[in-house]
Design an enzyme around this catalytic site. Structure first.
Site, PDB file in Angstrom:
ATOM      1  CG  HIS A   1      50.577  37.133  38.264  1.00  0.00           C
ATOM      2  ND1 HIS A   1      51.723  37.806  38.591  1.00  0.00           N
ATOM      3  CD2 HIS A   1      49.660  38.087  37.939  1.00  0.00           C
ATOM      4  CE1 HIS A   1      51.529  39.112  38.476  1.00  0.00           C
ATOM      5  NE2 HIS A   1      50.277  39.315  38.096  1.00  0.00           N
TER       6      HIS A   1
ATOM      7  CE  LYS B   1      52.476  50.139  35.378  1.00  0.00           C
ATOM      8  NZ  LYS B   1      51.829  48.977  35.949  1.00  0.00           N
TER       9      LYS B   1
ATOM     10  NE  ARG C   1      45.049  42.017  43.120  1.00  0.00           N
ATOM     11  CZ  ARG C   1      46.021  42.846  42.794  1.00  0.00           C
ATOM     12  NH1 ARG C   1      47.249  42.575  43.134  1.00  0.00           N
ATOM     13  NH2 ARG C   1      45.767  43.970  42.169  1.00  0.00           N
TER      14      ARG C   1
ATOM     15  CB  SER D   1      53.938  42.657  40.257  1.00  0.00           C
ATOM     16  OG  SER D   1      53.443  41.483  39.699  1.00  0.00           O
TER      17      SER D   1
HETATM   18  O1  PNS Z   1      49.393  43.575  34.825  1.00  0.00           O
HETATM   19  P1  PNS Z   1      48.539  44.731  34.477  1.00  0.00           P
HETATM   20  O2  PNS Z   1      49.354  45.994  34.490  1.00  0.00           O
HETATM   21  O3  PNS Z   1      47.318  44.815  35.318  1.00  0.00           O
HETATM   22  O4  PNS Z   1      48.011  44.505  32.951  1.00  0.00           O
HETATM   23  C1  PNS Z   1      47.354  45.510  32.251  1.00  0.00           C
HETATM   24  C2  PNS Z   1      47.119  45.088  30.785  1.00  0.00           C
HETATM   25  C3  PNS Z   1      48.415  44.618  30.143  1.00  0.00           C
HETATM   26  C4  PNS Z   1      46.100  43.981  30.728  1.00  0.00           C
HETATM   27  C5  PNS Z   1      46.577  46.344  30.025  1.00  0.00           C
HETATM   28  O5  PNS Z   1      47.385  47.437  30.301  1.00  0.00           O
HETATM   29  C6  PNS Z   1      46.488  46.152  28.521  1.00  0.00           C
HETATM   30  O6  PNS Z   1      45.688  45.382  28.037  1.00  0.00           O
HETATM   31  N1  PNS Z   1      47.358  46.858  27.766  1.00  0.00           N
HETATM   32  C7  PNS Z   1      47.436  46.763  26.324  1.00  0.00           C
HETATM   33  C8  PNS Z   1      46.946  48.034  25.644  1.00  0.00           C
HETATM   34  C9  PNS Z   1      45.429  48.059  25.565  1.00  0.00           C
HETATM   35  O7  PNS Z   1      44.803  47.184  25.026  1.00  0.00           O
HETATM   36  N2  PNS Z   1      44.857  49.119  26.164  1.00  0.00           N
HETATM   37  C10 PNS Z   1      43.410  49.319  26.201  1.00  0.00           C
HETATM   38  C11 PNS Z   1      42.813  48.618  27.395  1.00  0.00           C
HETATM   39  S1  PNS Z   1      41.101  48.917  27.516  1.00  0.00           S
END
Ligand code: PNS
Length: 160
Positions: free
Chosen positions: A19, A43, A92, A130
């Protein structure tokens, strides 16, 4: 385009060197970078939101154009709220691509003015996540080199 503001969203439970590598690259390219930590992370998190904010603030101190913030709800709504037109995500490996493509396309459908930009972290971090870091630390091994030292110390404290 000048004064480009980008959002780098995620759960950051915890922030890894992968990150951080991406934050460094983003901070170089964009005028301002907001690291947005998702609040309603489904989670069961290992680190509280406050701990995640604290760790991210500490490790991003070298970059004055990086801000740490927390968001809930849809990412595109948060981007609009902050006046950002760019979402930064890291890829990645090919295995990340499908999920990322789906999210980018859905976000584009929801908000065509917000562009998702992908960057690749350094090769050395291509296998760091993570989830694996949490698992390894909780099962008693060191995660030196995979996370910043402050995160490693906090992980160790969680295990004790
Ligand atoms: O670290 P992560 O779990 O890969 O991050 C995922 C994240 C936070 C980018 C994604 O879950 C997100 O944007 N969540 C907010 C809700 C949302 O906008 N959902 C629709 C996505 S298309």
């Amino acid at each position: 385009m000048n004064n480009v503001l980008a959002i780098y969203p995620g759960s950051f439970d915890p922030v890894t060197n992968g990150h951080l590598d991406l934050i460094e690259r983003g901070a170089r390219i964009f005028d301002r970078l907001i690291v947005g930590i998702l609040r309603n992370f489904e989670k069961d998190p290992l680190f509280t939101l406050d701990e995640r904010v604290e760790m991210l603030r500490e490790v991003t101190r070298p970059w004055p154009n990086v801000e740490i913030d927390v968001f809930s709800g849809l990412l595109v709504d948060y981007a609009q709220l902050r006046g950002a037109h760019v979402i930064l995500r890291g890829i990645r490996a090919i295995s990340d691509y499908e999920y990322e493509l789906q999210m980018a396309m859905m976000n584009r459908k929801l908000e065509p003015n917000v562009e998702t930009v992908f960057m690749m972290p350094a090769e050395a971090y291509s296998y760091v996540s993570s989830r694996l870091v949490r698992e390894i630390a909780l099962l008693g091994r060191h995660v030196t080199g995979l996370v910043p030292p402050t995160v490693e110390q906090r992980l160790r404290a969680k295990v004790l």
